[in-house]
Design an enzyme around this catalytic site. Structure first.
Site, PDB file in Angstrom:
ATOM      1  N   GLY A  45     -32.272  -0.062  -3.315  1.00 30.31           N
ATOM      2  CA  GLY A  45     -30.869  -0.434  -3.134  1.00 30.31           C
ATOM      3  C   GLY A  45     -30.722  -1.765  -2.450  1.00 30.31           C
ATOM      4  O   GLY A  45     -31.603  -2.182  -1.682  1.00 30.31           O
ATOM      5  N   GLN A  50     -26.596  -8.277   2.270  1.00 32.99           N
ATOM      6  CA  GLN A  50     -28.016  -8.512   2.532  1.00 32.99           C
ATOM      7  C   GLN A  50     -28.505  -9.855   1.972  1.00 32.99           C
ATOM      8  O   GLN A  50     -29.559 -10.342   2.363  1.00 32.99           O
ATOM      9  CB  GLN A  50     -28.875  -7.383   1.956  1.00 32.99           C
ATOM     10  N   CYS A  92     -35.410  -0.146   4.954  1.00 35.81           N
ATOM     11  CA  CYS A  92     -34.355  -1.053   4.514  1.00 35.81           C
ATOM     12  C   CYS A  92     -34.971  -2.423   4.287  1.00 35.81           C
ATOM     13  O   CYS A  92     -35.818  -2.856   5.081  1.00 35.81           O
ATOM     14  CB  CYS A  92     -33.274  -1.127   5.593  1.00 35.81           C
ATOM     15  N   LEU A  93     -34.566  -3.088   3.204  1.00 38.70           N
ATOM     16  CA  LEU A  93     -35.129  -4.417   2.913  1.00 38.70           C
ATOM     17  C   LEU A  93     -34.787  -5.426   4.008  1.00 38.70           C
ATOM     18  O   LEU A  93     -35.468  -6.434   4.140  1.00 38.70           O
ATOM     19  CB  LEU A  93     -34.622  -4.923   1.553  1.00 38.70           C
ATOM     20  N   HIS A 134     -26.515   4.821   2.477  1.00 42.95           N
ATOM     21  CA  HIS A 134     -27.206   3.682   3.091  1.00 42.95           C
ATOM     22  C   HIS A 134     -26.567   2.365   2.628  1.00 42.95           C
ATOM     23  O   HIS A 134     -26.277   1.487   3.447  1.00 42.95           O
ATOM     24  CB  HIS A 134     -28.688   3.738   2.711  1.00 42.95           C
ATOM     25  N   GLU A 135     -26.322   2.244   1.310  1.00 46.67           N
ATOM     26  CA  GLU A 135     -25.775   0.988   0.776  1.00 46.67           C
ATOM     27  C   GLU A 135     -24.309   0.803   1.173  1.00 46.67           C
ATOM     28  O   GLU A 135     -23.895  -0.304   1.515  1.00 46.67           O
ATOM     29  CB  GLU A 135     -25.929   0.924  -0.748  1.00 46.67           C
ATOM     30  N   HIS A 138     -23.959  -0.541   4.554  1.00 41.27           N
ATOM     31  CA  HIS A 138     -24.147  -1.998   4.649  1.00 41.27           C
ATOM     32  C   HIS A 138     -22.811  -2.725   4.510  1.00 41.27           C
ATOM     33  O   HIS A 138     -22.601  -3.767   5.127  1.00 41.27           O
ATOM     34  CB  HIS A 138     -25.083  -2.493   3.537  1.00 41.27           C
TER      35      HIS A 138
HETATM   36 ZN    ZN Z   1     -30.589  -1.365   3.695  1.00 37.88          ZN
END
Ligand code: ZN
Length: 169
Positions: A45, A50, A92-93, A134-135, A138
């Site tokens: 995701g 991000q 998480c990225l 999660h997304e 963000h």
């Molecule tokens: Zn994330």
């Protein structure tokens, strides 16, 4: 075009994102960039903040790029309902190398626009419900660390500071 992924601490990641007003060619390009960035990172995701775009837009792909038909594009997503509880390790990225067990709802129903401008409802359970929350988090400036108990959050932020000082993050 692949774009750099911002890391924990960047102000864009901690701000509430603005709704997407219209599906312009710029939004279409942004979705392509996000898809390429997500695939390149083998992630499940990615949210627009991000890569530095404070807009309510995110992608979820549980196949991590292996199956093109698995890609979900969610524009202005809203959580309609959620219930249950699951506890799983999550990453998480924007927090490379950091993982923690995060409490999430087990099921959720989400409404979002897709890239054709059609409004869709998604009924999600398990991993998909986790990835969606999660997304969508963000888009509200919330990272998984913010959902941990303060003692765990403190330990992980300390680790990030140490890694940063050592030039490894
Ligand atoms: Zn994330």
């Amino acid at each position: 075009m692949r774009r750099p992924i911002l890391r924990y601490g960047d102000p864009v990641l901690h701000a509430r994102a603005a709704p997407v007003q219209a599906l312009t060619p710029a939004i279409d390009t942004l979705i392509d960039d996000m898809h390429e960035t997500l695939r390149d990172a083998s992630g499940v995701g990615l949210a627009a903040p991000q890569i530095g775009e404070s807009l309510r837009l995110c992608l979820v792909d549980l196949s991590a790029g292996r199956r093109p038909d698995q890609l979900l594009v969610l524009i202005n997503p809203e959580i309609l309902e959620s219930d249950g509880l699951q506890l799983k390790e999550e990453g998480c990225l924007s927090l490379p190398g950091i993982e923690a067990t995060v409490p999430r709802p087990l099921r959720m129903r989400v409404r979002a626009m897709d890239r054709d401008g059609d409004t869709r409802e998604i009924q999600a359970e398990g991993l998909l419900a986790r990835a969606l929350q999660h997304e969508i988090d963000h888009l509200d400036g919330v990272l998984f660390l913010d959902r941990l108990r303060p003692v765990y959050r403190w330990a992980l932020t300390r680790r990030i500071r140490r890694l940063r000082r050592a030039g490894k993050w």
